[in-house]
Scaffold this motif. Structure first.
Motif, PDB file in Angstrom:
ATOM      1  N   VAL A  95       0.833  -1.203   0.000  1.00  0.00           N
ATOM      2  CA  VAL A  95       0.000   0.000   0.000  1.00  0.00           C
ATOM      3  C   VAL A  95       0.865   1.250   0.000  1.00  0.00           C
ATOM      4  O   VAL A  95       0.600   2.223  -0.740  1.00  0.00           O
ATOM      5  CB  VAL A  95      -0.944  -0.006   1.217  1.00  0.00           C
ATOM      6  CG1 VAL A  95      -1.644   1.349   1.374  1.00  0.00           C
ATOM      7  CG2 VAL A  95      -1.985  -1.112   1.083  1.00  0.00           C
ATOM      8  N   ALA A  96       1.906   1.233   0.855  1.00  0.00           N
ATOM      9  CA  ALA A  96       2.795   2.400   0.905  1.00  0.00           C
ATOM     10  C   ALA A  96       3.469   2.625  -0.453  1.00  0.00           C
ATOM     11  O   ALA A  96       3.595   3.772  -0.918  1.00  0.00           O
ATOM     12  CB  ALA A  96       3.847   2.193   2.002  1.00  0.00           C
ATOM     13  N   GLY A  97       3.874   1.536  -1.104  1.00  0.00           N
ATOM     14  CA  GLY A  97       4.497   1.670  -2.428  1.00  0.00           C
ATOM     15  C   GLY A  97       3.519   2.214  -3.458  1.00  0.00           C
ATOM     16  O   GLY A  97       3.882   3.079  -4.271  1.00  0.00           O
ATOM     17  N   ASN A  98       2.272   1.705  -3.405  1.00  0.00           N
ATOM     18  CA  ASN A  98       1.265   2.200  -4.356  1.00  0.00           C
ATOM     19  C   ASN A  98       0.959   3.677  -4.114  1.00  0.00           C
ATOM     20  O   ASN A  98       0.782   4.456  -5.073  1.00  0.00           O
ATOM     21  CB  ASN A  98      -0.017   1.379  -4.240  1.00  0.00           C
ATOM     22  CG  ASN A  98       0.175  -0.049  -4.745  1.00  0.00           C
ATOM     23  OD1 ASN A  98       1.089  -0.307  -5.523  1.00  0.00           O
ATOM     24  ND2 ASN A  98      -0.689  -0.951  -4.308  1.00  0.00           N
ATOM     25  N   LEU A 147       1.430   6.612  -6.679  1.00  0.00           N
ATOM     26  CA  LEU A 147       0.317   7.482  -7.032  1.00  0.00           C
ATOM     27  C   LEU A 147       0.685   8.945  -6.857  1.00  0.00           C
ATOM     28  O   LEU A 147       0.356   9.802  -7.702  1.00  0.00           O
ATOM     29  CB  LEU A 147      -0.897   7.127  -6.168  1.00  0.00           C
ATOM     30  CG  LEU A 147      -2.160   7.944  -6.396  1.00  0.00           C
ATOM     31  CD1 LEU A 147      -2.657   7.750  -7.830  1.00  0.00           C
ATOM     32  CD2 LEU A 147      -3.256   7.538  -5.406  1.00  0.00           C
ATOM     33  N   ALA A 148       1.370   9.232  -5.740  1.00  0.00           N
ATOM     34  CA  ALA A 148       1.781  10.623  -5.487  1.00  0.00           C
ATOM     35  C   ALA A 148       2.761  11.097  -6.557  1.00  0.00           C
ATOM     36  O   ALA A 148       2.696  12.249  -7.037  1.00  0.00           O
ATOM     37  CB  ALA A 148       2.409  10.730  -4.093  1.00  0.00           C
ATOM     38  N   GLU A 149       3.684  10.203  -6.939  1.00  0.00           N
ATOM     39  CA  GLU A 149       4.650  10.576  -7.974  1.00  0.00           C
ATOM     40  C   GLU A 149       3.950  10.811  -9.306  1.00  0.00           C
ATOM     41  O   GLU A 149       4.272  11.766 -10.023  1.00  0.00           O
ATOM     42  CB  GLU A 149       5.697   9.468  -8.111  1.00  0.00           C
ATOM     43  CG  GLU A 149       6.611   9.346  -6.896  1.00  0.00           C
ATOM     44  CD  GLU A 149       7.521   8.128  -6.979  1.00  0.00           C
ATOM     45  OE1 GLU A 149       7.342   7.322  -7.931  1.00  0.00           O
ATOM     46  OE2 GLU A 149       8.399   7.976  -6.113  1.00  0.00           O
ATOM     47  N   SER A 150       2.974   9.928  -9.608  1.00  0.00           N
ATOM     48  CA  SER A 150       2.235  10.096 -10.871  1.00  0.00           C
ATOM     49  C   SER A 150       1.453  11.401 -10.869  1.00  0.00           C
ATOM     50  O   SER A 150       1.395  12.127 -11.879  1.00  0.00           O
ATOM     51  CB  SER A 150       1.276   8.920 -11.081  1.00  0.00           C
ATOM     52  OG  SER A 150       1.995   7.704 -11.212  1.00  0.00           O
ATOM     53  N   GLU A 151       0.809  11.686  -9.694  1.00  0.00           N
ATOM     54  CA  GLU A 151       0.038  12.933  -9.606  1.00  0.00           C
ATOM     55  C   GLU A 151       0.950  14.148  -9.736  1.00  0.00           C
ATOM     56  O   GLU A 151       0.589  15.149 -10.377  1.00  0.00           O
ATOM     57  CB  GLU A 151      -0.703  12.954  -8.271  1.00  0.00           C
ATOM     58  CG  GLU A 151      -1.649  14.139  -8.137  1.00  0.00           C
ATOM     59  CD  GLU A 151      -2.444  14.091  -6.840  1.00  0.00           C
ATOM     60  OE1 GLU A 151      -3.269  15.002  -6.615  1.00  0.00           O
ATOM     61  OE2 GLU A 151      -2.248  13.131  -6.041  1.00  0.00           O
ATOM     62  N   ALA A 176       2.739  18.595 -12.931  1.00  0.00           N
ATOM     63  CA  ALA A 176       3.881  19.297 -13.547  1.00  0.00           C
ATOM     64  C   ALA A 176       3.622  19.507 -15.041  1.00  0.00           C
ATOM     65  O   ALA A 176       3.917  20.575 -15.607  1.00  0.00           O
ATOM     66  CB  ALA A 176       5.161  18.481 -13.322  1.00  0.00           C
ATOM     67  N   THR A 177       3.054  18.465 -15.663  1.00  0.00           N
ATOM     68  CA  THR A 177       2.723  18.579 -17.095  1.00  0.00           C
ATOM     69  C   THR A 177       1.620  19.610 -17.312  1.00  0.00           C
ATOM     70  O   THR A 177       1.689  20.441 -18.246  1.00  0.00           O
ATOM     71  CB  THR A 177       2.272  17.208 -17.632  1.00  0.00           C
ATOM     72  OG1 THR A 177       3.312  16.256 -17.425  1.00  0.00           O
ATOM     73  CG2 THR A 177       1.930  17.299 -19.112  1.00  0.00           C
ATOM     74  N   ILE A 178       0.570  19.528 -16.435  1.00  0.00           N
ATOM     75  CA  ILE A 178      -0.551  20.468 -16.579  1.00  0.00           C
ATOM     76  C   ILE A 178      -0.087  21.894 -16.379  1.00  0.00           C
ATOM     77  O   ILE A 178      -0.474  22.814 -17.134  1.00  0.00           O
ATOM     78  CB  ILE A 178      -1.661  20.113 -15.583  1.00  0.00           C
ATOM     79  CG1 ILE A 178      -2.321  18.774 -15.975  1.00  0.00           C
ATOM     80  CG2 ILE A 178      -2.699  21.220 -15.486  1.00  0.00           C
ATOM     81  CD1 ILE A 178      -3.328  18.272 -14.961  1.00  0.00           C
ATOM     82  N   ASN A 179       0.750  22.114 -15.375  1.00  0.00           N
ATOM     83  CA  ASN A 179       1.207  23.484 -15.075  1.00  0.00           C
ATOM     84  C   ASN A 179       2.105  24.048 -16.165  1.00  0.00           C
ATOM     85  O   ASN A 179       2.209  25.278 -16.312  1.00  0.00           O
ATOM     86  CB  ASN A 179       1.929  23.513 -13.731  1.00  0.00           C
ATOM     87  CG  ASN A 179       0.976  23.309 -12.559  1.00  0.00           C
ATOM     88  OD1 ASN A 179      -0.221  23.601 -12.678  1.00  0.00           O
ATOM     89  ND2 ASN A 179       1.489  22.800 -11.435  1.00  0.00           N
TER      90      ASN A 179
END
Length: 263
Positions: free
Chosen positions: A196-199, A203-207, A212-215
């Motif tokens: 769970v911690a890895g996921n 998830l946080a890294e993906s977000e 970063a892409t959106i901004n």
């Protein structure tokens, strides 16, 4: 429970044996008690009646009986299959007295050393039974029978130890099973938490990469939740609409476009 039950059975057997002896030797016992009245220890041991009386007892004595004793109404030992006991009193003088007053009594005790006609025996469980003697509806003495019930007790103790070992082994096996199950469960939980911690980290890294892409996008990007409230507002959107991200996050587009309805 087994010990108590066996003690009761042995007591009944002792009593039956004593009653059998009394019935077979009623006249001899009565005559012997009368002949020993008033004699001191030396005279009791030297009494000429003791040998034929002892010989008569030998013909009817049960084989599992360790010793026989006969007390007069005063509690003095007037006969014993171990001659050194003659003239003395019981180790527990209150019991013959109680038998004289109330009827048959029993006493179980462990003896480190016990004297028998064949010599001393050691470490024995001895059951003593005291049966009152009656003549002309009057109690004139007490017959005491000592029986060795050690073999039966040893079997019961051995069985009890075996049962205790089985129970201990069963509990040990149960404890080991529970410990192993708990250990496996702890490992499974630890692995699940790690997953769970890895996921969550992924998830946080993906977000973070997404925002970063959106901004950095040249087009205005606006994100809203299920209640139509803004949760994302990139720099291009700020430049297009003239609102800063801090002003719009948490508000709806309706509130922003028609503000007079919400004053």
């Amino acid at each position: 429970d087994q010990l108590a039950e066996h003690e009761q059975i042995a007591a009944q057997e002792n009593e039956k044996t004593a009653i059998h002896l009394i019935q077979l030797m009623n006249e001899q016992i009565t005559a012997y008690v009368a002949a020993t009245a008033g004699l001191d220890t030396q005279a009791l041991r030297a009494n000429p009646r003791i040998n034929p009386f002892n010989a008569t007892l030998d013909t009817v004595r049960e084989h599992d009986i360790l010793k026989l004793k006969l007390y007069n109404s005063s509690g003095v030992t007037i006969f014993s299959s171990v001659p050194d006991d003659i003239g003395g009193t019981s180790r527990n003088p209150e019991i013959p007295k109680k038998a004289m007053a109330s009827g048959t009594q029993h006493r179980l005790e462990f003896r480190d050393t016990f004297r028998t006609p064949a010599g001393d025996v050691r470490d024995r469980n001895i059951l003593a039974t005291y049966v009152p003697l009656t003549h002309a509806e009057k109690r004139i003495g007490v017959l005491e029978i000592y029986a060795d019930i050690t073999p039966s007790f040893d079997r019961i103790y051995a069985k009890t130890v075996n049962i205790a070992l089985i129970i201990f082994g069963a509990f040990a096996a149960l404890y080991a099973t529970l410990f192993l199950s708990a250990f496996r469960a702890d490992r499974a939980i630890a692995e699940w938490q790690k997953t769970v911690a890895g996921n969550n980290r992924k998830l946080a890294e993906s977000e973070a990469r997404l925002w970063a892409t959106i901004n950095s996008a040249l087009d205005a990007v606006i994100s809203i939740d299920a209640e139509s409230r803004l949760i994302g507002f990139n720099p291009a959107a700020e430049a297009m609409f003239g609102w800063s991200r801090a002003e719009v996050i948490g508000r709806t587009m309706t509130e922003l476009l028609i503000p007079e309805r919400h004053r």
